[in-house]
Design an enzyme around this catalytic site. Structure first.
Site, PDB file in Angstrom:
ATOM      1  N   ASP A  42      42.028  22.921 -73.351  1.00 11.10           N
ATOM      2  CA  ASP A  42      41.800  21.201 -73.680  1.00 11.10           C
ATOM      3  C   ASP A  42      40.047  21.421 -73.526  1.00 11.10           C
ATOM      4  OD1 ASP A  42      41.746  18.642 -73.973  1.00 11.10           O
ATOM      5  OD2 ASP A  42      42.509  18.328 -72.215  1.00 11.10           O
ATOM      6  N   ASN A  56      37.599  20.939 -76.281  1.00  2.64           N
ATOM      7  CA  ASN A  56      36.918  21.126 -77.442  1.00  2.64           C
ATOM      8  C   ASN A  56      36.182  20.082 -77.903  1.00  2.64           C
ATOM      9  OD1 ASN A  56      38.351  23.739 -77.162  1.00  2.64           O
ATOM     10  ND2 ASN A  56      39.575  23.312 -78.900  1.00  2.64           N
ATOM     11  N   HIS A  97      36.336  23.094 -81.912  1.00  2.00           N
ATOM     12  CA  HIS A  97      37.617  23.889 -82.143  1.00  2.00           C
ATOM     13  C   HIS A  97      37.347  25.407 -82.600  1.00  2.00           C
ATOM     14  CE1 HIS A  97      39.984  20.431 -81.601  1.00  2.00           C
ATOM     15  NE2 HIS A  97      39.705  19.958 -82.497  1.00  2.00           N
ATOM     16  N   GLU A 104      52.149  16.182 -80.916  1.00  2.00           N
ATOM     17  CA  GLU A 104      51.627  14.559 -80.979  1.00  2.00           C
ATOM     18  C   GLU A 104      50.228  14.793 -81.469  1.00  2.00           C
ATOM     19  OE1 GLU A 104      52.882  16.178 -77.985  1.00  2.00           O
ATOM     20  OE2 GLU A 104      54.615  14.650 -77.702  1.00  2.00           O
ATOM     21  N   TRP A 151      49.595  15.807 -84.453  1.00  4.98           N
ATOM     22  CA  TRP A 151      49.733  15.250 -85.806  1.00  4.98           C
ATOM     23  C   TRP A 151      49.117  13.974 -86.039  1.00  4.98           C
ATOM     24  CZ3 TRP A 151      50.694  18.798 -89.433  1.00  4.98           C
ATOM     25  CH2 TRP A 151      51.491  19.813 -89.355  1.00  4.98           C
ATOM     26  N   LEU A 170      50.684  43.109 -74.799  1.00  6.40           N
ATOM     27  CA  LEU A 170      50.634  41.757 -74.320  1.00  6.40           C
ATOM     28  C   LEU A 170      51.481  41.169 -75.545  1.00  6.40           C
ATOM     29  CD1 LEU A 170      49.294  39.342 -72.765  1.00  6.40           C
ATOM     30  CD2 LEU A 170      47.805  39.154 -74.773  1.00  6.40           C
ATOM     31  N   ARG A 191      47.180  17.295 -66.168  1.00  7.60           N
ATOM     32  CA  ARG A 191      48.891  17.080 -66.617  1.00  7.60           C
ATOM     33  C   ARG A 191      49.317  18.004 -67.464  1.00  7.60           C
ATOM     34  NH1 ARG A 191      45.151  12.913 -68.880  1.00  7.60           N
ATOM     35  NH2 ARG A 191      44.429  13.546 -71.114  1.00  7.60           N
ATOM     36  N   LEU A 192      50.695  17.807 -67.881  1.00  4.57           N
ATOM     37  CA  LEU A 192      51.317  18.657 -68.476  1.00  4.57           C
ATOM     38  C   LEU A 192      51.305  18.408 -69.942  1.00  4.57           C
ATOM     39  CD1 LEU A 192      54.747  19.740 -66.803  1.00  4.57           C
ATOM     40  CD2 LEU A 192      52.740  21.070 -67.193  1.00  4.57           C
ATOM     41  N   SER A 193      51.131  17.268 -70.574  1.00  5.16           N
ATOM     42  CA  SER A 193      51.206  16.817 -71.765  1.00  5.16           C
ATOM     43  C   SER A 193      52.100  17.476 -72.757  1.00  5.16           C
ATOM     44  CB  SER A 193      49.758  17.448 -72.387  1.00  5.16           C
ATOM     45  OG  SER A 193      48.656  16.622 -71.830  1.00  5.16           O
ATOM     46  N   GLU A 199      52.821  28.044 -60.938  1.00  4.47           N
ATOM     47  CA  GLU A 199      51.621  27.400 -60.380  1.00  4.47           C
ATOM     48  C   GLU A 199      50.587  26.907 -61.316  1.00  4.47           C
ATOM     49  OE1 GLU A 199      51.245  27.828 -56.913  1.00  4.47           O
ATOM     50  OE2 GLU A 199      53.130  28.580 -56.575  1.00  4.47           O
TER      51      GLU A 199
HETATM   52  C1  FPP Z   1      42.375  20.426 -77.262  1.00  2.75           C
HETATM   53  O1  FPP Z   1      41.171  19.825 -77.254  1.00  2.75           O
HETATM   54  C2  FPP Z   1      42.514  21.601 -78.272  1.00  2.75           C
HETATM   55  C3  FPP Z   1      43.488  21.637 -79.260  1.00  2.75           C
HETATM   56  C4  FPP Z   1      44.217  20.536 -79.691  1.00  2.75           C
HETATM   57  C5  FPP Z   1      43.497  22.809 -80.307  1.00  2.75           C
HETATM   58  C6  FPP Z   1      42.953  24.149 -79.748  1.00  2.75           C
HETATM   59  C7  FPP Z   1      42.749  24.944 -80.564  1.00  2.75           C
HETATM   60  C8  FPP Z   1      41.780  26.007 -80.660  1.00  2.75           C
HETATM   61  C9  FPP Z   1      41.210  26.500 -79.590  1.00  2.75           C
HETATM   62  C10 FPP Z   1      41.360  27.005 -81.916  1.00  2.75           C
HETATM   63  C11 FPP Z   1      42.394  27.333 -82.809  1.00  2.75           C
HETATM   64  C12 FPP Z   1      43.530  28.090 -82.092  1.00  2.75           C
HETATM   65  C13 FPP Z   1      43.746  29.418 -82.241  1.00  2.75           C
HETATM   66  C14 FPP Z   1      45.014  29.857 -81.910  1.00  2.75           C
HETATM   67  C15 FPP Z   1      43.173  30.349 -83.021  1.00  2.75           C
HETATM   68  P1  FPP Z   1      40.726  18.398 -77.634  1.00  2.75           P
HETATM   69  O2  FPP Z   1      40.456  18.495 -79.114  1.00  2.75           O
HETATM   70  O3  FPP Z   1      41.849  17.716 -77.380  1.00  2.75           O
HETATM   71  O4  FPP Z   1      39.468  18.290 -76.689  1.00  2.75           O
HETATM   72  P2  FPP Z   1      39.061  16.776 -76.117  1.00  2.75           P
HETATM   73  O5  FPP Z   1      40.342  16.451 -75.234  1.00  2.75           O
HETATM   74  O6  FPP Z   1      37.944  17.007 -75.641  1.00  2.75           O
HETATM   75  O7  FPP Z   1      39.304  15.855 -77.240  1.00  2.75           O
END
Ligand code: FPP
Length: 245
Positions: free
Chosen positions: A18, A20, A35, A65, A67, A129, A192-194, A205
């Protein structure tokens, strides 16, 4: 990374990547930039988790969600995923990583589905892995689908209602065959778990960090593994090496 005793390394680590968007916006940049940087961290963390001895790493890459996000952001996320799979296929295979996806992946764009199938097929027999990508994933929807499959089996006489137990439910989820997560890491300060792995995380954990995902380094992973190693997991029981009153 200085070595943790293998006995204390979590077998299965799940991560909610979370922060990005907020990280990018904090720098005056578009959310997509966050991202892109986040995808770089996926490379580092997959490698570091394998080296640390983690057996399964599940990454929440796109929820059902998600989407609801603007179409440009959704497209950018899937295009990043395809780039990741194209660029990493050989390296993942060389590192003996086995890829698997969970979620409603039939909703993904065609090229994404094709690349997932290709990488899954190529890495199927690897014994390193196991990298699990949760895509168009929802813990509740996964449970609903499992219930539907179980109800159909009962209706068709293949299953008796009193044979339905925890194992039958687990076997009908998209995580079938995976160990339950030992450690959940969520970045960016949210706690949270979302809708992530709701059934599977009954005894997981939790480790929350304020670090945004694009800044989550190998060292941050090591820190989370260290904290996990110090936890006392009792699974509802009591430790028998201490007096019980
Ligand atoms: C949540 O951050 C992140 C996502 C919804 C997407 C995660 C995707 C990547 C890390 C990149 C692509 C994945 C791979 C496997 C190559 P947010 O955008 O909800 O952040 P915010 O809460 O700050 O808005």
């Amino acid at each position: 990374m200085s070595r943790l005793s293998q006995a204390k390394v979590p077998e299965h680590v799940a991560i909610i990547m979370d922060g990005n968007g907020r990280w990018a916006q904090g720098q005056g940049k578009a959310r997509v930039y966050g991202h892109q940087s986040g995808a770089q961290r996926v490379r580092d963390v997959v490698e570091a988790a394998g080296k640390a001895g983690v057996k399964v790493l599940t990454l929440y890459a796109f929820s059902e969600e998600n989407w609801r996000r603007p179409v440009d952001e959704v497209n950018a996320l899937f295009s990043l995923l395809v780039s990741y799979l194209k660029q990493e296929i050989d390296q993942l295979h060389e590192n003996k990583v086995r890829l698997r996806s969970i979620g409603f992946t039939d909703k993904l764009p065609d090229d994404c589905q094709e690349w997932l199938k290709l990488v899954e097929a190529k890495t199927r027999d690897n014994d390193g892995l196991q990298l699990v990508l949760a895509l168009s994933y929802s813990g509740r929807s996964d449970l609903v689908r499992a219930m539907q499959k179980i109800a159909a089996a009962v209706q068709e006489g293949r299953l008796q209602p009193d044979a339905i137990g925890e194992q039958v439910i687990s076997e009908n989820l998209s995580t079938q065959g995976l160990p339950e997560p030992d450690l959940l890491i969520r970045t960016s300060g949210e706690q949270r778990l979302s809708n992530f792995l709701l059934w599977e995380m009954a005894y997981t954990e939790f480790y929350f960090t304020k670090v945004h995902w694009p800044e989550f380094s190998r060292e941050h992973l090591t820190e989370a593994l260290r904290e996990y190693a110090d936890r006392d997991r009792r699974f509802g029981a009591v430790r028998m090496d201490k007096p019980v009153c």
